[in-house]
Design a protein around this motif. Structure first.
Motif, PDB file in Angstrom:
ATOM      1  N   ASP A  11      29.037  32.135 126.379  1.00  0.00           N
ATOM      2  CA  ASP A  11      29.488  31.495 127.613  1.00  0.00           C
ATOM      3  C   ASP A  11      30.964  31.124 127.536  1.00  0.00           C
ATOM      4  OD1 ASP A  11      28.491  29.638 125.643  1.00  0.00           O
ATOM      5  OD2 ASP A  11      28.622  28.034 127.121  1.00  0.00           O
ATOM      6  N   TRP A  12      31.507  31.014 126.331  1.00  0.00           N
ATOM      7  CA  TRP A  12      32.940  30.756 126.155  1.00  0.00           C
ATOM      8  C   TRP A  12      33.732  32.055 126.143  1.00  0.00           C
ATOM      9  CZ3 TRP A  12      32.987  27.057 121.306  1.00  0.00           C
ATOM     10  CH2 TRP A  12      32.413  25.823 121.655  1.00  0.00           C
ATOM     11  N   ASP A  65      39.274  37.111 126.794  1.00  0.00           N
ATOM     12  CA  ASP A  65      38.269  36.416 127.588  1.00  0.00           C
ATOM     13  C   ASP A  65      38.971  35.329 128.392  1.00  0.00           C
ATOM     14  OD1 ASP A  65      35.534  37.398 126.845  1.00  0.00           O
ATOM     15  OD2 ASP A  65      36.229  36.880 124.840  1.00  0.00           O
ATOM     16  N   ARG A 117      39.789  31.686 129.429  1.00  0.00           N
ATOM     17  CA  ARG A 117      39.753  30.450 128.647  1.00  0.00           C
ATOM     18  C   ARG A 117      38.695  29.520 129.234  1.00  0.00           C
ATOM     19  NH1 ARG A 117      39.871  27.364 124.943  1.00  0.00           N
ATOM     20  NH2 ARG A 117      41.327  25.690 124.595  1.00  0.00           N
ATOM     21  N   PRO A 118      37.688  29.110 128.418  1.00  0.00           N
ATOM     22  CA  PRO A 118      36.665  28.202 128.946  1.00  0.00           C
ATOM     23  C   PRO A 118      37.233  26.797 129.163  1.00  0.00           C
ATOM     24  CG  PRO A 118      36.328  28.546 126.598  1.00  0.00           C
ATOM     25  CD  PRO A 118      37.464  29.442 127.016  1.00  0.00           C
TER      26      PRO A 118
END
Length: 128
Positions: free
Chosen positions: A8-9, A63, A65-66
């Motif tokens: 999920d991150w 990805d 950034r969470p």
């Protein structure tokens, strides 16, 4: 030590870590950098065949950034040097690192959930 991966991150980052693990990339893999109160780094295989295989796969895309995931003690992330530059080098943070996480390739992929004393004991001197 035990690492929890967080798709999920960082879904692309976690996919790469899992692929590397399933292929045996991490077996007998040395840590090659230890900077006290900053990080320990690994991800260069002593097997030329394994290293060539993963280099041939190319770098992975960054990805997103969470939100709300700071680089605190025990965060696992790919090392990078620019846009979409992550490949096989990973690091684990030693303590809070507020200077990390501001570049688009600095995205946590997981965290150490047990065994940080083992991570800290990898090497107690400068190791760059």
């Amino acid at each position: 030590f035990t690492i929890e991966l967080r798709p999920d991150w960082a879904p692309a980052g976690v996919e790469r870590v899992l692929g590397m693990a399933k292929s045996g990339f991490f077996e007998q893999l040395p840590f090659f950098r230890m900077l006290p109160n900053f990080l320990v780094q690994f991800g260069i295989s002593t097997s030329a065949e394994k290293q060539r295989h993963w280099q041939s796969q190319g770098n992975i895309r960054d990805d997103p950034r969470p939100a709300g995931v700071p680089f605190t003690d025990g965060i696992l992330s790919f090392a990078g040097y620019g846009t979409d530059s992550r490949s096989t080098h990973l690091f684990i943070t030693l303590g809070s690192q507020p200077g990390l996480g501001h570049r688009q390739w600095e995205v946590p992929v997981g965290r150490v959930v047990s065994g940080m004393p083992v991570v800290r004991a990898i090497y107690s001197g400068y190791g760059d």
